[in-house]
Structures are given as structure tokens and as C-alpha cells.
Design an enzyme around this catalytic site. Structure first.
Site, PDB file in Angstrom:
ATOM      1  N   ASP A  78      -9.128  -4.571  -6.259  1.00  0.00           N
ATOM      2  CA  ASP A  78      -8.921  -3.469  -5.130  1.00  0.00           C
ATOM      3  C   ASP A  78      -9.587  -2.202  -5.236  1.00  0.00           C
ATOM      4  O   ASP A  78      -9.494  -1.597  -6.139  1.00  0.00           O
ATOM      5  CB  ASP A  78      -7.273  -3.254  -5.405  1.00  0.00           C
ATOM      6  CG  ASP A  78      -6.666  -2.331  -4.140  1.00  0.00           C
ATOM      7  OD1 ASP A  78      -7.642  -1.951  -3.422  1.00  0.00           O
ATOM      8  OD2 ASP A  78      -5.407  -2.518  -3.868  1.00  0.00           O
TER       9      ASP A  78
ATOM     10  N   HIS B  10      -7.587  -5.325  -1.801  1.00  0.00           N
ATOM     11  CA  HIS B  10      -6.494  -4.463  -1.195  1.00  0.00           C
ATOM     12  C   HIS B  10      -5.561  -5.630  -0.229  1.00  0.00           C
ATOM     13  O   HIS B  10      -4.339  -5.549  -0.192  1.00  0.00           O
ATOM     14  CB  HIS B  10      -6.700  -3.424  -0.551  1.00  0.00           C
ATOM     15  CG  HIS B  10      -5.685  -2.429  -0.343  1.00  0.00           C
ATOM     16  ND1 HIS B  10      -4.807  -1.903  -1.340  1.00  0.00           N
ATOM     17  CD2 HIS B  10      -4.988  -1.745   0.682  1.00  0.00           C
ATOM     18  CE1 HIS B  10      -3.765  -1.129  -1.002  1.00  0.00           C
ATOM     19  NE2 HIS B  10      -3.871  -0.837   0.575  1.00  0.00           N
TER      20      HIS B  10
ATOM     21  N   SER C  66       0.676  -1.171   0.030  1.00  0.00           N
ATOM     22  CA  SER C  66      -0.062   0.202   0.039  1.00  0.00           C
ATOM     23  C   SER C  66       0.873   1.280   0.082  1.00  0.00           C
ATOM     24  O   SER C  66       1.826   1.343  -1.022  1.00  0.00           O
ATOM     25  CB  SER C  66      -0.768  -0.091   1.196  1.00  0.00           C
ATOM     26  OG  SER C  66      -2.044   0.978   0.976  1.00  0.00           O
TER      27      SER C  66
END
Length: 723
Positions: free
Chosen positions: A668, A700, A593
């Protein structure tokens, strides 16, 4: 944006001989073989000095809510057992009404985004033992304070269920997917302001306040869903990217008796957020927290429940941004407790009911990390802080006047008061450190003295001996530019200072985050220890921009995300590379991320420092990410184009020299796969060779079935082959 890589703490099963070092495997880590003992769905009662725990039998899938006494920790009764109610297959979560005579039980939960879900709900009467299904596919059902009604969201509208008549009444009727939402937050509020229920009952149960989201003009994001269909499907949802239109929010008051809805004029605002909504102890006064789009100005507003008149009672400004929390607590006279970074560190303040400052309760060059509650009888506040070092957490009590502060925890590591008894006589403390797995104890609130141990993981400690795992070493790393940064290192158990070792760096680095913390091992730690068994040193450094060292340290990255954070990782790698036992030609870096954004930047801007990098679900250009998160730190692309472009890895692909693995899930909804697709195209056009892995229909977190095992085996192999 929140971290994904952290996973629930785990425990290791040992089956091999204790005389040889057993190897950690990815399969063990990600098949649930590592799980510490915990306390699921613990809820402190309000009427009695007791608490409940949801106990699950994972084999039979039987669930029961058990009642315990705080003073003795002994089980008092089983409140509900699913074996007695065949229609209730499982208990996902539960909540009591104010009288604690009824329980609302969620089952058949279906997740929507990170926090939101729909579920079927059953109402259980404790006295009669009667269970009845009351709601289907509903969201956020909440008892009225008098316990006669339940407000809930469904299909973008708000409803009220009357328990006596067993009927529902619709409050709003204009709800429509991808257009209007009533009482439930939109995607970006849920993700970035971290709440789903955008409605609240007044203390007298006569009114419901709610936020309405008009998403009509918010740009729509389309996500392809592959599954196993002949033709892929498209999921469409509203997602405001940086600089684009947000949902138009408005505040409304619904009168239960008259069924009339009043619109509230909050003031002369444009392009704003209603970041929190909460009725005060005065049944006629509603509080709302309103932020400007830059999130640098926050107004705490009191709204008259009858007239709808609004007035600002507290204003906070910051050159960077104002953090929104759930710490606002109203006392009996409607004075309130508030936390703020006003003096440069997060502290506790008390204001009277008109918003006038009464006093600053905590002070010092350290941060309050959690506000637990207020003991009205003894005028005492309970909180958690980093007074004993920014990597540690301790539990404290202090008088409302700022006097008589006491450190209640005694062990160095991470202490957390998970719950207090209703009379504040006792609390349950969880403690862990990098060398000791989680221990739950019952403690006296006045002294912090341990009354009784509830659960520990001594068995885990014994079982881990077969693995002969190394110890995580904490230290402060000083860069060549003079930055002093918290860090930890995991060396091979058979470490030999005369040898040269490759180094694998892990970081997240997002604003206000922390990866260097003195707590028990998480799944990533076990993976790093697995790598140590194969001859790698793992290092983690929290650079500038991370949290719990004051506002100046955290907010130095404002308007320039990725500049100082990347500098610090590169500089840290150079310092580590100078250690006599490190092979400076073999340093790699990994992140997920925000951490993927960072590892991508590091392999590009630090091309001569890093040999390889792995980026999972990375942001590659902040123009692609959501408005609330991105503009909080960068303002809009229209205002700060250089802040977006000068630190986006997508613009520096020509620098690539080392090995680069790019990983993303196609479903995602948070960091869209668009980020990686654009990065891939830029790398291709720069004629750069790289590696990638795309996970169809994974979000995600990239998990489900064997996904995590395959993913971490892939990353392990990549490290072994390229570092």
C-alpha cells in the site's frame, strides 16, 4: 486520500428458478458477474456534431473506435479497428489532435500509482489510415494545438516529438528518480491534487510551461516487495509525511523555437504548492494556482509568456482550507468562470480578465457539484447541483448573468451530463437511483427533453427479480445531540418488526465525501444485501465533515479529524439501537481507508456501543500520512499535536472490548502498512486480543486474482461469527 471500497456498478446473472429467492454470493460480486451496460471512453468531437466511443470485444480482445452522430445516435463510421492493424494489440485510451485528423493511441499501459502510468503510443492518421508507433514507455503525451508536435514525459524528463520529422527533442536533462521530476507530478501531488500532467502548451504552440519537482530533501519511504523471489526486494519512493519536507516546486517556460527555458518568479512564496497550471486563451498569458502549505490561501496568478512576469489576479482565503478544482474556464475575451465556497456553499462566479468580479452566477443554500461547460453562442452555463436534495443530483442550465435557470433533468436520483455536443444542442444524460439501474439518454440542451434512449438496464431489473433484493431506504437520522444526518438502511426482505436484528454499519466519513447518495447499487451494496439475506440490517450514516451540505457542515472537523465524525457514528448507533427491531448488543461497524480509521476509533471510543469492527487499510495515526492531505485538515503535527494524537486510534487501544479485525496490504503506497504494524504493536502491548489479515504485495485497493473474493469471504465469515 480517496475512497477505495466503491467499485464499478454491476449486474446480476440469474440462472436459478424465479420461484425461490436466489442468494447473492461473494464470488458473483467479485468475478465480474455484476456489470451494467455503459459507454466506454466516450469523447465528444469539436469540429463536427459527433462523438466517438471505444467499443471492446472482451472475448476476442478486439477494439474499435466508432463515430456516432449526436442528432440521430446512429453509427457514422468505424474510425479505427485493431483487426486491421495487427501491431496494435489493444486500445487502452485515445485522444484527438485539435484538427481531429490524427489520433494518439495508448497501449501496453503499466500503472505507476493511482492515476499515473506509462504506455506505448501509436499515431493514427485518419485520412491515410496509416498507423505508426511513436513513443515507448511514455507519460502524458499531449498534442500541440497546431497538431505538429507532441510533448511528453519519460524517465523524469520532458520531450517534444516532431510529427513531420519523426524525431524527439529533449527539453530537460536533470530528471532523476527520487531526485528531480520535470513536467510530471510527484506522488503526493498525484494522490492529493489529482493530476499527473504538470505541463501545458500555449495556444499558439510556441511555448510549453512545466512544473519542476525537486524531491532531493523529501524523506524516502521503503516498501518491501515479496513476490516469489528468494530474497524480497525494496521499492523506494519519496513520500512527504505530515510536517516533513515537501518537494521544492518551480515554474518554467520553454520556448520551442529558441529551445530556451525561462524560470518564472511567482512571487514571495515559501513552502508552497502549484496546484494547477493552464494557459489562457491569450497565447501569451499562463495561469497558475498557488497554495500556501496550510492550503488556506490560494492565488490565481497570470504569468506573461515573454517576460515571465507574474501577478495575482484573484485571491481566495478560508479559515480552514480552499478546495482546488478543474472548473477554471477562460472565455474568448479571457474573462473566466470560477467556482468557490465564498458564500458558504459551492457556487459559480464570473470574473473579467483582470480578476474583477462581474457576478455570482448561482446562489442558494445548496452546492454546485459539477461544472459542465459554457455555450458561448447562447451565453449559457451548464452545471450539476444538489438543489433537489443533497443525496440527489440534477442537471441545470443558467445564463452567464445568473438569469433563466432551468432544471433539465426530470427524474429524482443521480443525473449526470456525461458529454455535450460541440454546439451544445444536445447532451448525453446518465440517470440512476437506488431502485433503477443506469439509463443513458440523448436530451436537448435547451429544454432537457428526451430525444432518444441510448442504453438501459431493463434486462438487469428483470434478472434481479429472482434475488428478491430489499430496497435501500433513505431517511434523516437525528442524534441525541440534535445533529440531523443523511442515512440509508437495508433491511432483510422478510423483515419482521417484532423481531430483533443485528446491525452492521458502513461508513467512509472523510472530509467532503458522501456515501448516502440516491444512485444505483455498487458492489458494496450487493454485499450488504447478501448480508441482509442472512438476517442483518445494514445502515450507513454520513456524519459531520461529509460533503454537499455547505462549507460549515463539511469544515466543522477542521484541526480535529476524527472527533465529531466518531461522535456522530457512536450517537447514530445509539439511536439505531433504540429502534424496537434492533438488538443494541449486536451492532458492528466497517470501513476502508478513512473509513478504517473511523471504524477503529468507533470500536475503541464506543467500546460499549459496538460489538465488533472491521478496519481495512486504516490510518491509525495521522503522523504517518502524507503532508498535503493531512495538513489541509490538521495543519502540521508541530502546530497541532493534540489534533493528531487525541483522535488516533493507536492511542486508545486499551479501551478495546469487542472483536476487531484489522486488514492491510503490504504494498500500500498510500496508507502504508506501517499504520497497521504500529496498531498491532500497540494492541499487543495493551494485551488485547484481535484478528488480522495481511495481503502480501497488495496495494490500497487489495485486489488481483482471487484476492477480493477471499477478502470478502473472510469479512463475511467474521461478521457471521462475531455479530
Amino acid at each position: 486520500m480517496t475512497r477505495i471500497f466503491k467499485v464499478t456498478t454491476l449486474f446480476l446473472l440469474v440462472g436459478a428458478s424465479v420461484f425461490a429467492q436466489k442468494k447473492v454470493t461473494v464470488d458473483e460480486i467479485y468475478t465480474g458477474a455484476f456489470r451494467t451496460k455503459g459507454m466506454d471512453e466516450l469523447s465528444s468531437m469539436k469540429k463536427t456534431n459527433q462523438y466517438t466511443v471505444l467499443n471492446l470485444d472482451r472475448n476476442s480482445r478486439r477494439s474499435q473506435i466508432d463515430l456516432y452522430d449526436f442528432a440521430t445516435l446512429k453509427k457514422v463510421a468505424t474510425v479505427l479497428d485493431t483487426k486491421d492493424h495487427k501491431e496494435l494489440q489493444s486500445i487502452d485510451s485515445y485522444s484527438f489532435d485539435a484538427s481531429e485528423k490524427k489520433i494518439l493511441i495508448a497501449t501496453n499501459s503499466n500503472p505507476i500509482y493511482r492515476h499515473s502510468f506509462t504506455a506505448d503510443f501509436y499515431l493514427f492518421d485518419i485520412a491515410s489510415k496509416q498507423l505508426s508507433k511513436v513513443l515507448e514507455a511514455a507519460q502524458e503525451p499531449t498534442f500541440s494545438p497546431d497538431g505538429t508536435k507532441i510533448a511528453y514525459g519519460k524517465e523524469n524528463n520532458l520531450f517534444i516529438y516532431d510529427i513531420a520529422s519523426k524525431t524527439s527533442k529533449q527539453i530537460t536533462s536533470d530528471g532523476k528518480k527520487n531526485a528531480v521530476i520535470n513536467g510530471i507530478t510527484d506522488w503526493v501531488y498525484e494522490e492529493e491534487f489529482a493530476f499527473v500532467r504538470a505541463f501545458d502548451w500555449s495556444a499558439d504552440s510556441k511555448k510549453v510551461a512545466f512544473i519542476r519537482f525537486d524531491e532531493t530533501d523529501v524523506p524516502e519511504f521503503t516498501m518491501t516487495v515479496f513476490h516469489k523471489e528468494l530474497y524480497p526486494k525494496e521499492e523506494k519512493f519519496k513520500y512527504p509525511k505530515a510536517g516533513e519536507k515537501n518537494a521544492i516546486v518551480s515554474l518554467h517556460l520553454y520556448d520551442v523555437a529558441s529551445a530556451a527555458t525561462k524560470n518564472v518568479n511567482l512571487g514571495n512564496y515559501s513552502d508552497f504548492y502549484i496546484a494547477r497550471l493552464k494557459w489562457t486563451n491569450d497565447a501569451n498569458i499562463l495561469s497558475a494556482q498557488v497554495l500556501n502549505r496550510h492550503q488556506s490561501n490560494l492565488d490565481l496568478i497570470f504569468v506573461d509568456g515573454n517576460s515571465g512576469a507574474a501577478k495575482v489576479v484573484l485571491n481566495e482565503k478560508d479559515k480552514a482550507y480552499v478546495d482546488v478544482t478543474d472548473n477554471l474556464t477562460f472565455l474568448k475575451d479571457n474573462s473566466f468562470i470560477w467556482t468557490s465556497e465564498n458564500d458558504g456553499f459551492n457556487h459559480i462566479y464570473v470574473y473579467d480578465k483582470s480578476g474583477k468580479l462581474k457576478n455570482q452566477v448561482t446562489k442558494g443554500k445548496w452546492e454546485v457539484t459539477a461544472y459542465y461547460g459554457f455555450d458561448e453562442k447562447n451565453k449559457t452555463i451548464f452545471y450539476q447541483s444538489v438543489e433537489n436534495g443533497s443525496i440527489n443530483r440534477d442537471v441545470y442550465s443558467i445564463g452567464l448573468d445568473g438569469k433563466n435557470k432551468k432544471r433539465l433533468s426530470s427524474q429524482t436520483g443521480t443525473n449526470n451530463a456525461t458529454t455535450f455536443s460541440p454546439n451544445f444542442d444536445f447532451y448525453i444524460n446518465s440517470f440512476s437511483s437506488a431502485t433503477e439501474p443506469t439509463v443513458f439518454t440523448l436530451r436537448e440542451s435547451k429544454s432537457g427533453k428526451e430525444v432518444q434512449k441510448i442504453a438501459d438496464n431493463v434486462a438487469l431489473t428483470d434478472k434481479l427479480k429472482a434475488y428478491e433484493l430489499p430496497t435501500k431506504e433513505f431517511f434523516v437520522l437525528k442524534t441525541g445531540k440534535g445533529q440531523e444526518l443523511n442515512a440509508w438502511m437495508i433491511k432483510p426482505k422478510n423483515f419482521d418488526a417484532s423481531k430483533k436484528y443485528p446491525v452492521f454499519m458502513y461508513q467512509y466519513s472523510g472530509p467532503g465525501s458522501q456515501e448516502v447518495g440516491n444512485h444505483w447499487l455498487s458492489a458494496n451494496d450487493y454485499w450488504f444485501m447478501m448480508l441482509s439475506q442472512q438476517g442483518y440490517i445494514t445502515v450507513c450514516v454520513d456524519g459531520r465533515g461529509t460533503g454537499f451540505k455547505g462549507a460549515a457542515f463539511k469544515k466543522v472537523t477542521q484541526n480535529n479529524l476524527g472527533k465529531f465524525e466518531v461522535e456522530d457514528q457512536i450517537d447514530a448507533a445509539k439511536v439505531i439501537g433504540s429502534y424496537p427491531y434492533v438488538d443494541k448488543t449486536r451492532i458492528g461497524i466497517f470501513g476502508w481507508s478513512y473509513g478504517g480509521f473511523m471504524s477503529s476509533n468507533c470500536i475503541l471510543k464506543g467500546a460499549d456501543t459496538f460489538k465488533m469492527a472491521i478496519a481495512v487499510a486504516p490510518v491509525t495515526n495521522w503522523r504517518f500520512y502524507d503532508s498535503v492531505y493531512t495538513e489541509r485538515y490538521l495543519t502540521t503535527p508541530q502546530e497541532n499535536a493534540s489534533g493528531y494524537d487525541e483522535n488516533s486510534p493507536i492511542n486508545f487501544v486499551s479501551n478495546l472490548k469487542g472483536k476487531f479485525l484489522l486488514i492491510h496490504g503490504t504494498a500500500d503506497d498510500n496508507v502504508h502498512v506501517q499504520n497497521s504494524m504500529q496498531m498491532i504493536e500497540a494492541l499487543v502491548q495493551a494485551n488485547k486480543q484481535f484478528d488480522m489479515a495481511i495481503y502480501p504485495d497488495k496495494n490500497h485497493g487489495i485486489y488481483g486474482g482471487k484476492t477480493r473474493i477471499q477478502l470478502f469471504n473472510k469479512m463475511t465469515d467474521y461478521i457471521l461469527q462475531n455479530l
